[in-house]
Design an enzyme around this catalytic site. Structure first.
Site, PDB file in Angstrom:
ATOM      1  N   TYR A  60     -34.187  23.773  -6.001  1.00  0.00           N
ATOM      2  CA  TYR A  60     -33.019  23.070  -6.528  1.00  0.00           C
ATOM      3  C   TYR A  60     -33.436  22.125  -7.641  1.00  0.00           C
ATOM      4  O   TYR A  60     -34.498  21.493  -7.557  1.00  0.00           O
ATOM      5  CB  TYR A  60     -32.332  22.251  -5.427  1.00  0.00           C
ATOM      6  CG  TYR A  60     -31.532  23.080  -4.465  1.00  0.00           C
ATOM      7  CD1 TYR A  60     -30.199  23.372  -4.726  1.00  0.00           C
ATOM      8  CD2 TYR A  60     -32.100  23.575  -3.300  1.00  0.00           C
ATOM      9  CE1 TYR A  60     -29.448  24.130  -3.832  1.00  0.00           C
ATOM     10  CE2 TYR A  60     -31.360  24.329  -2.412  1.00  0.00           C
ATOM     11  CZ  TYR A  60     -30.033  24.601  -2.678  1.00  0.00           C
ATOM     12  OH  TYR A  60     -29.305  25.352  -1.798  1.00  0.00           O
ATOM     13  N   TYR A  99     -35.725  29.602   0.414  1.00  0.00           N
ATOM     14  CA  TYR A  99     -36.637  28.452   0.390  1.00  0.00           C
ATOM     15  C   TYR A  99     -36.854  27.909   1.794  1.00  0.00           C
ATOM     16  O   TYR A  99     -36.007  28.080   2.677  1.00  0.00           O
ATOM     17  CB  TYR A  99     -36.117  27.357  -0.549  1.00  0.00           C
ATOM     18  CG  TYR A  99     -34.743  26.824  -0.200  1.00  0.00           C
ATOM     19  CD1 TYR A  99     -34.576  25.821   0.753  1.00  0.00           C
ATOM     20  CD2 TYR A  99     -33.612  27.325  -0.831  1.00  0.00           C
ATOM     21  CE1 TYR A  99     -33.315  25.336   1.060  1.00  0.00           C
ATOM     22  CE2 TYR A  99     -32.350  26.849  -0.525  1.00  0.00           C
ATOM     23  CZ  TYR A  99     -32.200  25.857   0.421  1.00  0.00           C
ATOM     24  OH  TYR A  99     -30.954  25.392   0.741  1.00  0.00           O
ATOM     25  N   ARG A 117     -34.283  29.320   4.497  1.00  0.00           N
ATOM     26  CA  ARG A 117     -32.863  29.631   4.318  1.00  0.00           C
ATOM     27  C   ARG A 117     -32.716  30.979   3.629  1.00  0.00           C
ATOM     28  O   ARG A 117     -33.436  31.269   2.669  1.00  0.00           O
ATOM     29  CB  ARG A 117     -32.166  28.574   3.439  1.00  0.00           C
ATOM     30  CG  ARG A 117     -31.954  27.181   4.010  1.00  0.00           C
ATOM     31  CD  ARG A 117     -31.153  27.074   5.296  1.00  0.00           C
ATOM     32  NE  ARG A 117     -29.984  27.933   5.463  1.00  0.00           N
ATOM     33  CZ  ARG A 117     -28.782  27.729   4.930  1.00  0.00           C
ATOM     34  NH1 ARG A 117     -28.550  26.693   4.163  1.00  0.00           N
ATOM     35  NH2 ARG A 117     -27.785  28.566   5.166  1.00  0.00           N
ATOM     36  N   HIS A 127     -28.476  31.947  -0.769  1.00  0.00           N
ATOM     37  CA  HIS A 127     -27.084  31.519  -0.607  1.00  0.00           C
ATOM     38  C   HIS A 127     -26.611  30.703  -1.791  1.00  0.00           C
ATOM     39  O   HIS A 127     -27.406  30.097  -2.508  1.00  0.00           O
ATOM     40  CB  HIS A 127     -26.900  30.710   0.683  1.00  0.00           C
ATOM     41  CG  HIS A 127     -27.653  29.411   0.692  1.00  0.00           C
ATOM     42  ND1 HIS A 127     -29.002  29.339   0.990  1.00  0.00           N
ATOM     43  CD2 HIS A 127     -27.275  28.147   0.415  1.00  0.00           C
ATOM     44  CE1 HIS A 127     -29.398  28.083   0.908  1.00  0.00           C
ATOM     45  NE2 HIS A 127     -28.378  27.334   0.556  1.00  0.00           N
ATOM     46  N   HIS A 180     -23.683  27.665  -2.652  1.00  0.00           N
ATOM     47  CA  HIS A 180     -22.764  26.675  -2.064  1.00  0.00           C
ATOM     48  C   HIS A 180     -21.460  26.628  -2.853  1.00  0.00           C
ATOM     49  O   HIS A 180     -21.480  26.724  -4.083  1.00  0.00           O
ATOM     50  CB  HIS A 180     -23.383  25.271  -2.125  1.00  0.00           C
ATOM     51  CG  HIS A 180     -24.608  25.092  -1.292  1.00  0.00           C
ATOM     52  ND1 HIS A 180     -24.577  24.588  -0.012  1.00  0.00           N
ATOM     53  CD2 HIS A 180     -25.910  25.326  -1.550  1.00  0.00           C
ATOM     54  CE1 HIS A 180     -25.806  24.519   0.474  1.00  0.00           C
ATOM     55  NE2 HIS A 180     -26.640  24.968  -0.442  1.00  0.00           N
TER      56      HIS A 180
END
Lengths: 235, 182
Positions: A104, A143, A153, A156, A158
């Site tokens: 991120y 990640y 995870r 995906h 969000h």
């Protein structure tokens, strides 16, 4: 003026419980007491009016300051409907995600993977009059997140949606088909109903993708609908 | 009879700051939807979000939804704000004090704002209301009336300086905030 209509009851098992033991951070953050159910007043019936004038859209996350992000380019599209099957027009959809390496664009993310300087990971779009939306991005990477032994995870994206009623506010995540990490993910698996859970997985859609340019995925959202029948417990 | 089932919520997670726009916490910001708005009383709303250990939640985000000073929604005043929690777990909104809002039937609701908390560890957001202490209409507010008296205080902000109102949000345990659902 008559009282605002109620919302349809949440279908059993269709939402993840706040107390989801597999996801460690819920232990100290879920309320122990049940919420108090109230009949909707104007406060719960209406919702903030989000417009492109005040909240400008940016639908191409694959380019930052004219430079292409690394990774697999994707187009995600679909519709926003309510539980009565009616399209939700002019619905603001906020989008955020990790870059193709699973990092991120945020100082809190210390995962040792190269950060793509050309991928900021924020998007914002509005549905059209028929509830359709679409945006361009990069397929996010998996990640690690330390929730349990060797926890990763699944890929995906969000989302945050603003409908036309307070109870239509939705923050969720979209997953990718065929991801073997889904079976191991406590966030995905927190939703008890299997069908409801699997609706969080997008579908590969060659009509949404663009030849020799991007793969396409279809993902539809359903926001809570109004109940036409009178409230059971009018207040 | 519904045809479809609402999409499952998933946690906002720790990285929602990618969509953060800190200025949204100031509903009266220059260049914003309410720029130049000069009606009503300007107020600050603040509070600390804590977990079941009493620890602060500095990664939480709080959304506000309120009527204008005339008690109407989205009629001249855009009643939406979003504030991150700071290092001390505190949110801060700059806004105007809402007016009394029409309730169901012939009822009148006391001035209130709705606060929704999103955070890592919350699979779905939780919502509550902030009322203003000392407001005569609080005594007859139909929603406050549904909250057991012993817990009603968790919805009532207290003055914390000129024009400043404070309401802490306790996600779990002693003094747990009353959350509302529709």
């Amino acid at each position: 003026m008559s009282d605002p209509a109620g919302y349809l009851k949440v279908a059993p098992g269709s939402q993840p419980p706040l107390d989801s033991p597999g996801y460690g951070s819920t232990h100290k953050r879920h309320p122990k007491q049940a919420p108090i159910r109230i009949a909707p007043t104007l406060t719960e019936s209406l919702a903030p009016r989000m417009t492109e004038r005040d909240y400008p859209s940016f639908a191409d996350m694959s380019v930052h300051e004219g430079r292409q992000a690394q990774g697999e380019r994707i187009i995600v599209g679909g519709r926003v409907l309510d539980e009565n099957g009616k399209p939700v027009p002019h619905c603001m959809v906020e989008i955020w995600q990790a870059c193709s390496t699973g990092r991120y664009h945020h100082p809190l993310d210390t995962h040792d993977a190269p950060m793509d300087p050309n991928f900021k990971g924020e998007g914002r779009v509005f549905t059209d009059a028929d509830g359709n939306y679409s945006f361009v991005s990069i397929k996010p990477g998996a990640y690690p997140w330390r929730n349990h032994r060797n926890a990763w995870r699944p890929n995906h994206i969000h989302y945050s949606l603003f409908g036309h009623g307070f109870a239509q506010r939705l923050v969720t995540q979209m997953y990718f088909p065929g991801d073997p990490l889904l079976a191991l993910d406590p966030v995905f698996n927190a939703t008890p109903d299997v069908a409801a859970r699997n609706r969080l997985v997008a579908a590969l859609d060659m009509d949404i993708g663009k030849e020799e340019w991007a793969l396409g995925y279809r993902f539809d959202f359903v926001l809570r609908g109004r109940d036409a029948t009178p409230m059971e417990n009018p207040q | 009879m519904s045809k479809l089932v609402a999409t499952a919520a998933q946690t906002i997670g720790p990285y929602w700051a990618l969509i953060e726009h800190p200025e949204w916490a100031d509903l009266l910001r220059a260049g914003g939807p309410n720029a130049g708005y000069d009606k009503g009383e300007r107020i600050t709303l603040t509070g600390r979000v804590t977990d079941g250990d009493g620890a602060t939640c500095p990664d939480a985000v709080v959304e506000l939804w309120q009527a204008g000073p005339d008690g109407e929604y989205e009629a001249g005043f855009h009643g939406y704000g979003r504030s991150r929690c700071d290092a001390d777990g505190c949110f801060h909104f700059t806004t105007v004090k809402p007016g009394a809002v029409k309730g169901r039937g012939n009822a009148t609701q006391a001035p209130h704002v709705t606060l929704s908390v999103f955070a890592r560890g919350l699979m779905n957001h939780v919502s509550t209301r902030l009322y203003f202490s000392g407001e005569a209409l609080n005594e007859t507010d139909p929603v406050l009336g549904q909250v057991p008296e012993a817990r009603r205080g968790t919805l009532i902000a207290r003055p914390a300086g000129a024009g400043v109102w404070q309401l802490d949000i306790v996600l779990q345990g002693e003094g747990e905030t009353v959350f509302l659902e529709v």
